[in-house]
Design a protein around this motif. Structure first.
Motif, PDB file in Angstrom:
ATOM      1  N   GLY A  16      35.923  57.900   5.631  1.00 18.52           N
ATOM      2  CA  GLY A  16      35.060  58.920   6.220  1.00 18.52           C
ATOM      3  C   GLY A  16      34.646  58.602   7.643  1.00 18.52           C
ATOM      4  O   GLY A  16      34.721  57.453   8.098  1.00 18.52           O
ATOM      5  N   ASP A  17      34.197  59.628   8.337  1.00 20.66           N
ATOM      6  CA  ASP A  17      33.734  59.468   9.718  1.00 20.66           C
ATOM      7  C   ASP A  17      32.540  58.533   9.825  1.00 20.66           C
ATOM      8  O   ASP A  17      32.319  57.917  10.866  1.00 20.66           O
ATOM      9  CB  ASP A  17      33.355  60.823  10.321  1.00 20.66           C
ATOM     10  N   SER A  18      31.757  58.418   8.777  1.00 24.68           N
ATOM     11  CA  SER A  18      30.577  57.550   8.831  1.00 24.68           C
ATOM     12  C   SER A  18      30.858  56.152   8.283  1.00 24.68           C
ATOM     13  O   SER A  18      29.973  55.303   8.307  1.00 24.68           O
ATOM     14  CB  SER A  18      29.415  58.182   8.082  1.00 24.68           C
ATOM     15  N   ASP A  19      32.058  55.898   7.769  1.00 30.64           N
ATOM     16  CA  ASP A  19      32.400  54.557   7.317  1.00 30.64           C
ATOM     17  C   ASP A  19      32.536  53.636   8.525  1.00 30.64           C
ATOM     18  O   ASP A  19      32.848  54.074   9.633  1.00 30.64           O
ATOM     19  CB  ASP A  19      33.705  54.563   6.514  1.00 30.64           C
ATOM     20  N   VAL A  20      32.298  52.355   8.306  1.00 32.44           N
ATOM     21  CA  VAL A  20      32.333  51.355   9.372  1.00 32.44           C
ATOM     22  C   VAL A  20      33.439  50.352   9.055  1.00 32.44           C
ATOM     23  O   VAL A  20      33.492  49.811   7.952  1.00 32.44           O
ATOM     24  CB  VAL A  20      30.970  50.634   9.479  1.00 32.44           C
ATOM     25  N   LEU A  21      34.311  50.107  10.029  1.00 32.93           N
ATOM     26  CA  LEU A  21      35.354  49.092   9.886  1.00 32.93           C
ATOM     27  C   LEU A  21      34.735  47.742  10.239  1.00 32.93           C
ATOM     28  O   LEU A  21      34.408  47.484  11.394  1.00 32.93           O
ATOM     29  CB  LEU A  21      36.539  49.395  10.800  1.00 32.93           C
ATOM     30  N   LEU A  22      34.556  46.883   9.222  1.00 30.23           N
ATOM     31  CA  LEU A  22      33.934  45.573   9.444  1.00 30.23           C
ATOM     32  C   LEU A  22      34.919  44.544   9.972  1.00 30.23           C
ATOM     33  O   LEU A  22      34.517  43.534  10.523  1.00 30.23           O
ATOM     34  CB  LEU A  22      33.341  45.029   8.144  1.00 30.23           C
ATOM     35  N   GLY A  23      36.190  44.767   9.731  1.00 33.83           N
ATOM     36  CA  GLY A  23      37.210  43.810  10.144  1.00 33.83           C
ATOM     37  C   GLY A  23      38.393  43.876   9.210  1.00 33.83           C
ATOM     38  O   GLY A  23      38.591  44.867   8.497  1.00 33.83           O
ATOM     39  N   HIS A  24      39.164  42.794   9.197  1.00 29.77           N
ATOM     40  CA  HIS A  24      40.371  42.716   8.377  1.00 29.77           C
ATOM     41  C   HIS A  24      40.393  41.384   7.634  1.00 29.77           C
ATOM     42  O   HIS A  24      39.990  40.361   8.196  1.00 29.77           O
ATOM     43  CB  HIS A  24      41.620  42.810   9.247  1.00 29.77           C
ATOM     44  N   ILE A  25      40.855  41.413   6.401  1.00 32.23           N
ATOM     45  CA  ILE A  25      41.078  40.185   5.641  1.00 32.23           C
ATOM     46  C   ILE A  25      42.524  40.202   5.167  1.00 32.23           C
ATOM     47  O   ILE A  25      42.977  41.180   4.579  1.00 32.23           O
ATOM     48  CB  ILE A  25      40.086  40.020   4.472  1.00 32.23           C
ATOM     49  N   GLY A  26      43.244  39.165   5.490  1.00 32.04           N
ATOM     50  CA  GLY A  26      44.660  39.131   5.148  1.00 32.04           C
ATOM     51  C   GLY A  26      45.422  40.280   5.767  1.00 32.04           C
ATOM     52  O   GLY A  26      46.397  40.755   5.193  1.00 32.04           O
TER      53      GLY A  26
END
Length: 116
Positions: free
Chosen positions: A55-65
């Protein structure tokens, strides 16, 4: 388009990275989403990337693997001063999560940190 923050706020243990690779053998393109709430909503959920609409309000915290890790906006507000460590413990995963049925599941561990 989800919100992206400047600093990666999520890491993973070697056990979590192993489980990610195991899942990717069956589902090469996956993502994680962490929401708030009770039951399955309080665990990090792993989905086929084309089965989950970010969603537009979701936040990408980063990447794992190499896998993107998103969090719902409301949950981000609660955890925005935390670093999340994704780990694995014995047990069943969330009903719709790809770790379900593998007798191990993803778990979030957190610690408060000082972010700018």
């Amino acid at each position: 388009m989800p919100v992206t923050i400047d600093k990666e706020m999520v890491t993973a243990t070697p056990a979590a990275l192993d489980l990610i690779r195991e899942i990717q053998r069956d589902h090469p393109d996956i993502l994680f989403h962490q929401s708030g709430g009770c039951c399955d909503g309080s665990s990090p959920m792993c989905y086929p990337a084309d089965d989950f609409i970010v969603g537009d309000s979701d936040v990408l915290l980063g990447h794992i693997g190499g896998v993107p890790f998103y969090i719902g906006a409301a949950q981000y507000e609660v955890w925005k001063q935390s670093e999340l460590l994704i780990d694995v413990v014995e047990g069943r995963g969330g009903m719709f999560s790809l770790d379900n049925g593998r007798e191990k599941r993803f778990l979030v561990r957190s610690r408060v940190c000082s972010l700018p």
